[in-house]
Design an enzyme around this catalytic site. Structure first.
Site, short mmCIF file in Angstrom:
data_model
loop_
_atom_site.label_atom_id
_atom_site.label_comp_id
_atom_site.label_asym_id
_atom_site.label_seq_id
_atom_site.Cartn_x
_atom_site.Cartn_y
_atom_site.Cartn_z
N GLY A 11 0.87 -1.10 -0.04
CA GLY A 11 0.15 0.01 -0.02
C GLY A 11 0.67 1.27 0.02
O GLY A 11 0.68 2.34 0.77
N SER A 13 1.86 3.50 -2.63
CA SER A 13 1.70 4.53 -3.77
C SER A 13 1.29 5.84 -3.20
O SER A 13 1.37 6.82 -4.04
CB SER A 13 0.67 3.86 -4.80
OG SER A 13 -0.62 3.87 -4.24
N ARG A 14 0.71 6.07 -1.87
CA ARG A 14 0.06 7.09 -1.50
C ARG A 14 0.40 7.16 -0.05
O ARG A 14 0.26 6.10 0.69
CB ARG A 14 -1.04 7.57 -2.06
CG ARG A 14 -2.07 6.55 -1.59
CD ARG A 14 -3.30 6.92 -2.31
NE ARG A 14 -4.70 5.90 -2.19
CZ ARG A 14 -5.78 6.31 -2.43
NH1 ARG A 14 -6.41 7.36 -2.92
NH2 ARG A 14 -6.97 5.32 -2.07
N ASP A 62 -2.39 -7.22 -5.94
CA ASP A 62 -3.53 -7.53 -5.58
C ASP A 62 -3.35 -8.17 -4.03
O ASP A 62 -3.08 -9.32 -4.03
CB ASP A 62 -4.53 -8.17 -6.12
CG ASP A 62 -5.85 -8.46 -5.74
OD1 ASP A 62 -5.96 -8.28 -4.59
OD2 ASP A 62 -6.68 -9.30 -6.19
N ASN A 89 1.30 -2.29 5.53
CA ASN A 89 0.45 -1.09 5.63
C ASN A 89 -0.69 -1.19 4.70
O ASN A 89 -1.84 -0.22 5.28
CB ASN A 89 1.28 -0.13 5.10
CG ASN A 89 0.63 1.09 4.80
OD1 ASN A 89 0.16 1.72 5.93
ND2 ASN A 89 0.25 1.76 3.55
N TYR A 154 -13.82 -2.51 10.33
CA TYR A 154 -12.34 -1.88 10.16
C TYR A 154 -11.48 -2.06 11.66
O TYR A 154 -10.43 -2.60 11.62
CB TYR A 154 -12.50 -0.59 9.89
CG TYR A 154 -11.07 0.23 9.62
CD1 TYR A 154 -10.29 0.11 8.54
CD2 TYR A 154 -10.56 1.06 10.55
CE1 TYR A 154 -9.11 0.47 8.42
CE2 TYR A 154 -9.39 1.54 10.54
CZ TYR A 154 -8.82 1.63 9.38
OH TYR A 154 -7.45 2.20 9.25
N ALA A 156 -12.33 -4.37 13.79
CA ALA A 156 -12.28 -6.03 14.01
C ALA A 156 -10.90 -6.28 13.30
O ALA A 156 -9.96 -6.89 13.87
CB ALA A 156 -13.27 -6.57 13.49
N ILE A 187 -4.68 10.53 10.68
CA ILE A 187 -3.77 11.26 10.22
C ILE A 187 -3.96 11.98 8.97
O ILE A 187 -5.28 11.52 8.24
CB ILE A 187 -2.55 10.12 9.74
CG1 ILE A 187 -2.34 9.16 11.09
CG2 ILE A 187 -1.61 10.68 9.13
CD1 ILE A 187 -1.59 10.06 12.00
#
Length: 245
Positions: A11, A13-14, A62, A89, A154, A156, A187
Site C-alpha cells: 500500500g 503508492s500514497r 492485489d 500497511n 475496520y 475488527a 492522520i
C-alpha cells in the site's frame, strides 16, 4: 541506518505507505513498493530511486491474491537476494453502521486489512528465518484499540492485526526476528481528508495534542522499529495518535 537492507512496503503508492517507503529509503534501504496501480507505483518508485539514490522495485499487487504475493516475494529475492523488513500497511475502509453493513462490506475489509497480513508475513518469514534476521512492522489503527461507531469491520480487522503481531513475535523471536505494530490515530491522508469537515473538527476536540497527525510522524516511528535501535523490542503496539487512546 538501513544501508543495503531490503524493505517491502504494501500500500505504498500514497499516504502513510508512501511516506514510510520514502523514510526507509532516506535511511538507506532498498525499497519494494506495492500497490494495485502499476503506473502509479512505478512513478513513485522512480521518484524514490532518484531522490534517495537507492534501488527500488515497483510491483502491481492485489493484496488478496496469494499467488501474486508469492510472485512478489520471489521477485524480491531474485532482484535483491534477501528481505530484511516487511511493512504490512495496505488497507481499506467500508464504513457503515452494523445494521446497514453487508456481508461483502465485512469480508472485503477483513480480507484486505487482516488476511493480507497473514499471507504477506507467511510468504516472507521463511526467508527471514533462513537468514536469522527480520523486522516485521504491521500498521494497525487507534480504531483497533478503542473502537469507532460505523467501523466495526475496520476495527475488527485492525484489532486482529494486534493479536497476530503479538503471536508472531513469540513464534519467531528466537530467530532474531522482531514483530511489532504501530497504531496511527487520525492522520492527514486522503482517506481522512475526505471526511466531512464537521466530523474532523469533532475528532480534533478529542485529541489531547489538538491536531491531526502527519504521515511523517508515522514513518519516523516505523523507521525506529526497522532499525537496530529497536532490537530488544518485539510484540509491542506503539500508538502514535496524539493521545486519543
Amino acid at each position: 541506518m538501513l544501508k543495503e537492507q531490503v524493505a517491502i512496503v504494501t500500500g505504498s503508492s500514497r499516504g502513510i505507505g508512501l511516506s514510510i517507503a520514502k523514510h526507509l529509503a532516506s535511511m538507506g534501504a532498498n525499497v519494494v513498493l506495492c500497490a494495485r496501480n502499476q503506473d502509479l507505483v512505478n512513478e513513485v518508485a522512480n521518484e524514490i530511486e532518484k531522490t534517495y539514490k537507492v534501488k527500488t522495485l515497483g510491483v502491481s499487487l492485489d493484496i488478496n491474491d496469494l499467488d501474486a504475493i508469492k510472485q512478489l516475494t520471489d521477485q524480491t529475492i531474485k532482484t535483491f537476494g534477501k528481505i530484511d523488513i516487511l511493512i504490512n500497511n495496505a488497507g481499506i475502509t467500508a464504513d457503515k453502521l452494523l445494521m446497514r453493513m453487508s456481508e461483502e462490506d465485512w469480508e472485503s475489509v477483513i480480507s484486505t486489512n487482516l488476511s493480507s497480513v497473514f499471507k504477506m508475513t507467511k510468504s516472507v518469514i521463511r526467508y527471514m528465518i533462513k537468514q536469522k534476521y527480520g523486522r516485521i512492522i504491521n500498521v494497525t489503527s487507534v480504531v483497533g484499540v478503542i473502537g469507532n461507531p460505523g467501523q466495526s469491520n475496520y476495527a475488527a480487522s485492525k484489532a486482529g492485526i494486534i493479536g497476530f503481531t503479538k503471536s508472531i513475535a513469540k513464534e519467531v523471536g528466537i530467530k532474531n526476528i522482531t514483530c511489532n505494530a504501530i497504531a496511527p490515530g487520525f492522520i492527514e491522508t486522503d482517506m481522512v481528508k475526505s471526511l466531512p469537515e464537521e466530523y474532523i473538527n469533532n475528532i480534533i476536540k478529542t485529541i489531547p495534542l489538538g491536531r491531526l497527525g502527519k504521515p511523517e510522524e508515522i514513518s519516523e516511528t516505523v523507521g525506529f522499529l526497522a532499525s537496530s535501535g529497536s532490537s530488544y523490542l518485539t510484540g509491542k503496539v506503539i500508538s502514535v495518535d496524539g493521545g486519543i487512546s
